[in-house]
Design a protein around this motif. Structure first.
Motif, PDB file in Angstrom:
ATOM      1  N   SER A  11       0.850  -1.179   0.000  1.00  0.00           N
ATOM      2  CA  SER A  11       0.000   0.000   0.000  1.00  0.00           C
ATOM      3  C   SER A  11       0.891   1.237   0.000  1.00  0.00           C
ATOM      4  N   ILE A  12       0.624   2.158  -0.924  1.00  0.00           N
ATOM      5  CA  ILE A  12       1.438   3.369  -0.977  1.00  0.00           C
ATOM      6  C   ILE A  12       0.555   4.617  -0.979  1.00  0.00           C
ATOM      7  N   LEU A  13       1.114   5.658  -0.435  1.00  0.00           N
ATOM      8  CA  LEU A  13       0.505   6.980  -0.451  1.00  0.00           C
ATOM      9  C   LEU A  13       1.209   7.797  -1.522  1.00  0.00           C
ATOM     10  N   ILE A  14       0.426   8.408  -2.397  1.00  0.00           N
ATOM     11  CA  ILE A  14       0.966   9.362  -3.364  1.00  0.00           C
ATOM     12  C   ILE A  14       0.468  10.723  -2.933  1.00  0.00           C
ATOM     13  N   LEU A  15       1.395  11.542  -2.457  1.00  0.00           N
ATOM     14  CA  LEU A  15       1.053  12.826  -1.848  1.00  0.00           C
ATOM     15  C   LEU A  15       1.580  13.960  -2.712  1.00  0.00           C
ATOM     16  N   ASN A  16       0.688  14.855  -3.082  1.00  0.00           N
ATOM     17  CA  ASN A  16       0.997  15.992  -3.940  1.00  0.00           C
ATOM     18  C   ASN A  16       0.826  17.290  -3.172  1.00  0.00           C
ATOM     19  N   GLY A  17       1.747  18.211  -3.411  1.00  0.00           N
ATOM     20  CA  GLY A  17       1.769  19.463  -2.676  1.00  0.00           C
ATOM     21  C   GLY A  17       1.112  20.633  -3.373  1.00  0.00           C
ATOM     22  N   PRO A  18       1.554  21.824  -2.991  1.00  0.00           N
ATOM     23  CA  PRO A  18       0.874  23.051  -3.380  1.00  0.00           C
ATOM     24  C   PRO A  18       0.837  23.288  -4.883  1.00  0.00           C
ATOM     25  N   ASN A  19      -0.300  23.793  -5.307  1.00  0.00           N
ATOM     26  CA  ASN A  19      -0.576  24.215  -6.681  1.00  0.00           C
ATOM     27  C   ASN A  19      -0.736  23.074  -7.668  1.00  0.00           C
ATOM     28  N   LEU A  20      -0.527  21.847  -7.242  1.00  0.00           N
ATOM     29  CA  LEU A  20      -0.680  20.725  -8.173  1.00  0.00           C
ATOM     30  C   LEU A  20      -2.146  20.476  -8.504  1.00  0.00           C
ATOM     31  N   ASN A  21      -3.054  20.997  -7.700  1.00  0.00           N
ATOM     32  CA  ASN A  21      -4.477  20.928  -8.027  1.00  0.00           C
ATOM     33  C   ASN A  21      -4.805  21.750  -9.282  1.00  0.00           C
ATOM     34  N   LEU A  22      -3.901  22.622  -9.697  1.00  0.00           N
ATOM     35  CA  LEU A  22      -4.116  23.470 -10.877  1.00  0.00           C
ATOM     36  C   LEU A  22      -3.490  22.895 -12.145  1.00  0.00           C
TER      37      LEU A  22
ATOM     38  N   THR B 279       0.660   2.715   8.274  1.00  0.00           N
ATOM     39  CA  THR B 279      -0.506   2.578   7.400  1.00  0.00           C
ATOM     40  C   THR B 279      -0.098   2.157   5.994  1.00  0.00           C
ATOM     41  N   TYR B 280       0.997   2.718   5.499  1.00  0.00           N
ATOM     42  CA  TYR B 280       1.470   2.464   4.134  1.00  0.00           C
ATOM     43  C   TYR B 280       2.852   1.844   4.174  1.00  0.00           C
ATOM     44  N   ASP B 281       3.209   1.212   3.059  1.00  0.00           N
ATOM     45  CA  ASP B 281       4.540   0.630   2.924  1.00  0.00           C
ATOM     46  C   ASP B 281       5.541   1.612   2.343  1.00  0.00           C
ATOM     47  N   GLY B 282       5.045   2.673   1.719  1.00  0.00           N
ATOM     48  CA  GLY B 282       5.916   3.672   1.122  1.00  0.00           C
ATOM     49  C   GLY B 282       5.122   4.884   0.682  1.00  0.00           C
ATOM     50  N   VAL B 283       5.851   5.945   0.343  1.00  0.00           N
ATOM     51  CA  VAL B 283       5.243   7.210  -0.061  1.00  0.00           C
ATOM     52  C   VAL B 283       5.946   7.712  -1.312  1.00  0.00           C
ATOM     53  N   ILE B 284       5.155   8.193  -2.251  1.00  0.00           N
ATOM     54  CA  ILE B 284       5.665   8.947  -3.392  1.00  0.00           C
ATOM     55  C   ILE B 284       5.222  10.376  -3.159  1.00  0.00           C
ATOM     56  N   LEU B 285       6.182  11.296  -3.144  1.00  0.00           N
ATOM     57  CA  LEU B 285       5.912  12.663  -2.727  1.00  0.00           C
ATOM     58  C   LEU B 285       6.329  13.664  -3.791  1.00  0.00           C
ATOM     59  N   ASN B 286       5.344  14.389  -4.310  1.00  0.00           N
ATOM     60  CA  ASN B 286       5.607  15.568  -5.131  1.00  0.00           C
ATOM     61  C   ASN B 286       5.297  16.748  -4.229  1.00  0.00           C
ATOM     62  N   ALA B 287       6.314  17.264  -3.577  1.00  0.00           N
ATOM     63  CA  ALA B 287       6.129  18.315  -2.580  1.00  0.00           C
ATOM     64  C   ALA B 287       6.023  19.705  -3.191  1.00  0.00           C
ATOM     65  N   GLY B 288       6.110  19.798  -4.510  1.00  0.00           N
ATOM     66  CA  GLY B 288       6.024  21.104  -5.154  1.00  0.00           C
ATOM     67  C   GLY B 288       7.071  22.041  -4.586  1.00  0.00           C
ATOM     68  N   ALA B 289       6.697  23.285  -4.403  1.00  0.00           N
ATOM     69  CA  ALA B 289       7.639  24.305  -3.942  1.00  0.00           C
ATOM     70  C   ALA B 289       8.176  24.038  -2.542  1.00  0.00           C
ATOM     71  N   TYR B 290       7.464  23.246  -1.735  1.00  0.00           N
ATOM     72  CA  TYR B 290       7.982  22.928  -0.400  1.00  0.00           C
ATOM     73  C   TYR B 290       9.290  22.138  -0.469  1.00  0.00           C
ATOM     74  N   THR B 291       9.547  21.508  -1.599  1.00  0.00           N
ATOM     75  CA  THR B 291      10.812  20.797  -1.813  1.00  0.00           C
ATOM     76  C   THR B 291      11.998  21.701  -1.507  1.00  0.00           C
ATOM     77  N   HIS B 292      11.874  22.954  -1.913  1.00  0.00           N
ATOM     78  CA  HIS B 292      12.997  23.885  -1.893  1.00  0.00           C
ATOM     79  C   HIS B 292      13.025  24.769  -0.647  1.00  0.00           C
TER      80      HIS B 292
ATOM     81  N   TYR C  45      15.580  20.108  -0.185  1.00  0.00           N
ATOM     82  CA  TYR C  45      15.812  19.684   1.196  1.00  0.00           C
ATOM     83  C   TYR C  45      15.392  18.232   1.392  1.00  0.00           C
ATOM     84  N   ILE C  46      14.344  17.812   0.691  1.00  0.00           N
ATOM     85  CA  ILE C  46      13.807  16.480   0.958  1.00  0.00           C
ATOM     86  C   ILE C  46      14.624  15.363   0.309  1.00  0.00           C
ATOM     87  N   SER C  47      15.401  15.665  -0.726  1.00  0.00           N
ATOM     88  CA  SER C  47      16.170  14.603  -1.386  1.00  0.00           C
ATOM     89  C   SER C  47      17.148  13.936  -0.423  1.00  0.00           C
ATOM     90  N   LYS C  48      17.566  14.664   0.579  1.00  0.00           N
ATOM     91  CA  LYS C  48      18.530  14.131   1.553  1.00  0.00           C
ATOM     92  C   LYS C  48      17.963  12.968   2.371  1.00  0.00           C
TER      93      LYS C  48
END
Length: 148
Positions: free
Chosen positions: A4-15, A68-81, A116-119
């Motif tokens: 089971s994985i969570l795919i989590l998308n960040g800011p502005n990706l709803n657009l 809850t999940y075995d892993g996460v795929i994260l598109n953090a958008g601008a929060y990445t930086h 920051y998150i790549s680390k």
């Protein structure tokens, strides 16, 4: 038992689909979710797809992913930086997390080239547009191995 994985998308990706299509393409977030559901079926995964524009909510979702999940795929958008708090949340949940970006952040503005998150992620996929999501799911499947 399936992964089971969570795919989590960040800011502005709803657009997506209307926001800077020259950078992010014409594909909507719903189109991407449909791609992910199809890929999850092919991989034998269960998948939960989420999006938020709020940093604290992303952190709460990551905390809730633990156990809850075995892993996460994260598109953090601008929060990445910008978000050390998001980096700390990833390192705290003790789950494999793959960092994902639609555009090639390394070929964009200088401030977008810092993550920051790549680390604290097991890897990064960027620059392949919507196709990056199924690639990340396959990478997660390879990382997690056989669920049996």
């Amino acid at each position: 038992m399936t992964h089971s994985i969570l795919i989590l998308n960040g800011p502005n990706l709803n657009l997506l689909g209307t926001r800077q299509p020259e950078v992010y393409g014409p594909t909507t977030l719903q189109d991407i979710e449909n791609l992910c559901v199809t890929q999850a079926d092919a991989l034998g995964f269960t998948v939960v797809f989420a999006q938020t524009n709020h940093e604290g909510e992303m952190i709460d979702m990551l905390h809730a992913a633990r156990g809850t999940y075995d892993g996460v795929i994260l598109n953090a958008g601008a929060y990445t930086h910008t978000s050390i708090a998001l980096m700390d949340a990833i390192s705290s949940i003790m789950l494999p997390v793959i960092e994902l970006h639609l555009s090639n952040i390394h070929a964009r503005e200088e401030f977008r080239q810092t993550s920051y998150i790549s680390k604290v992620c097991i890897g990064q996929i960027c620059g392949f547009g919507a196709a990056g999501y199924p690639l990340a799911m396959q990478a997660m499947a390879d990382y997690l191995g056989d669920p049996l």
